[in-house]
Design a protein around this motif. Structure first.
Motif, PDB file in Angstrom:
ATOM      1  N   LEU A  92       0.820  -1.219   0.000  1.00  9.14           N
ATOM      2  CA  LEU A  92       0.000   0.000   0.000  1.00  9.14           C
ATOM      3  C   LEU A  92       0.851   1.266   0.000  1.00  9.14           C
ATOM      4  N   TYR A  93       1.907   1.261   0.816  1.00  7.73           N
ATOM      5  CA  TYR A  93       2.688   2.484   1.048  1.00  7.73           C
ATOM      6  C   TYR A  93       4.179   2.188   0.910  1.00  7.73           C
ATOM      7  N   PRO A  94       4.648   1.940  -0.316  1.00  9.60           N
ATOM      8  CA  PRO A  94       6.058   1.566  -0.484  1.00  9.60           C
ATOM      9  C   PRO A  94       6.985   2.609   0.150  1.00  9.60           C
ATOM     10  N   GLY A  95       7.906   2.148   0.971  1.00  6.52           N
ATOM     11  CA  GLY A  95       8.888   3.053   1.571  1.00  6.52           C
ATOM     12  C   GLY A  95       8.504   3.528   2.961  1.00  6.52           C
ATOM     13  N   LEU A  96       7.213   3.546   3.251  1.00  7.56           N
ATOM     14  CA  LEU A  96       6.761   4.112   4.529  1.00  7.56           C
ATOM     15  C   LEU A  96       7.365   3.382   5.729  1.00  7.56           C
ATOM     16  N   GLY A  99      11.100   3.700   6.085  1.00  3.99           N
ATOM     17  CA  GLY A  99      11.420   5.058   6.524  1.00  3.99           C
ATOM     18  C   GLY A  99      11.237   5.227   8.017  1.00  3.99           C
TER      19      GLY A  99
ATOM     20  N   TYR B  93      14.290  10.358   7.140  1.00  2.21           N
ATOM     21  CA  TYR B  93      13.423   9.167   6.998  1.00  2.21           C
ATOM     22  C   TYR B  93      13.228   8.841   5.526  1.00  2.21           C
ATOM     23  N   PRO B  94      14.262   8.330   4.857  1.00  2.00           N
ATOM     24  CA  PRO B  94      14.138   8.084   3.412  1.00  2.00           C
ATOM     25  C   PRO B  94      12.941   7.171   3.118  1.00  2.00           C
ATOM     26  N   GLY B  95      12.112   7.592   2.198  1.00  2.00           N
ATOM     27  CA  GLY B  95      10.973   6.775   1.779  1.00  2.00           C
ATOM     28  C   GLY B  95       9.680   7.119   2.485  1.00  2.00           C
ATOM     29  N   LEU B  96       9.783   7.667   3.688  1.00  2.00           N
ATOM     30  CA  LEU B  96       8.583   7.927   4.490  1.00  2.00           C
ATOM     31  C   LEU B  96       7.593   8.847   3.771  1.00  2.00           C
ATOM     32  N   GLY B  99       6.076   7.434   0.622  1.00  2.00           N
ATOM     33  CA  GLY B  99       5.121   6.390   0.979  1.00  2.00           C
ATOM     34  C   GLY B  99       3.783   6.963   1.400  1.00  2.00           C
ATOM     35  N   ILE B 100       3.826   8.113   2.070  1.00  2.00           N
ATOM     36  CA  ILE B 100       2.582   8.754   2.521  1.00  2.00           C
ATOM     37  C   ILE B 100       1.920   9.513   1.372  1.00  2.00           C
ATOM     38  N   ALA B 103       0.053   7.375  -1.075  1.00  2.00           N
ATOM     39  CA  ALA B 103      -0.918   6.448  -0.496  1.00  2.00           C
ATOM     40  C   ALA B 103      -2.210   6.438  -1.301  1.00  2.00           C
ATOM     41  N   PRO B 104      -2.711   5.232  -1.655  1.00  2.00           N
ATOM     42  CA  PRO B 104      -3.974   5.155  -2.401  1.00  2.00           C
ATOM     43  C   PRO B 104      -5.167   5.534  -1.527  1.00  2.00           C
TER      44      PRO B 104
END
Lengths: 105, 105
Positions: A92-96, A99, B93-96, B99-100, B103-104
């Protein structure tokens, strides 16, 4: 015929909402639980992660994580096994999650 | 000698804490503000992002984002310019944030 002692509900992938995931992860105790689950990389019995909190507080935090879609909780004998929904969250949230898990502070 | 009308404090990189960032982003209004700031990719005057909330509520949400380290707010004439701390958050926070933002739901 055997029945499960309880049917614990979990949100499906399309029911998971980013605001609830972030809220669930924004608490220091819950974040610690998630980090431990990620480190152990397996489902664990609820009590096996050491925390200076009461059992009822632990249950509350685990329910918040479960209802947000961050963990699954399934009965296994007299215990309950908690597992991080890593693949679901990464989908759903790649990387989240990475991170958050790699956060320096 | 001219002085800034106010000195708005911001946490430095090593003062930013993941729990506070997640808490700041866990609110639907604040998440909407952050998504708009990311989409616009520039600093904007506080009122230019359309939201069905009062000015005082908007100010409250922007302060929460600023104190968590998610945005900077700087006076510019009679206005205040809000900017997403994208580089700082990507460093910590790489990717955080991606990822947000992606978000779908």
């Amino acid at each position: 015929m055997d029945r499960m002692p309880e049917d614990i509900p979990h949100p499906s992938l399309d029911e998971i909402r980013i605001e609830r995931v972030l809220h669930a992860l924004a608490d220091p105790i819950r974040l610690h639980l998630v980090r431990e689950l990620a480190r152990l990389d397996t489902g664990v019995a609820c009590g096996s992660i050491d925390l200076p909190i009461t059992k009822s507080t632990r249950t509350h935090h685990l329910r918040t994580l479960r209802e947000a879609g961050v963990v699954t909780i399934h009965p296994a004998g007299t215990s309950r096994i908690t597992t991080l929904r890593r693949a679901d969250l990464d989908t759903l949230y790649p990387g989240l999650l990475d991170g958050i898990l790699n956060a320096p502070h």
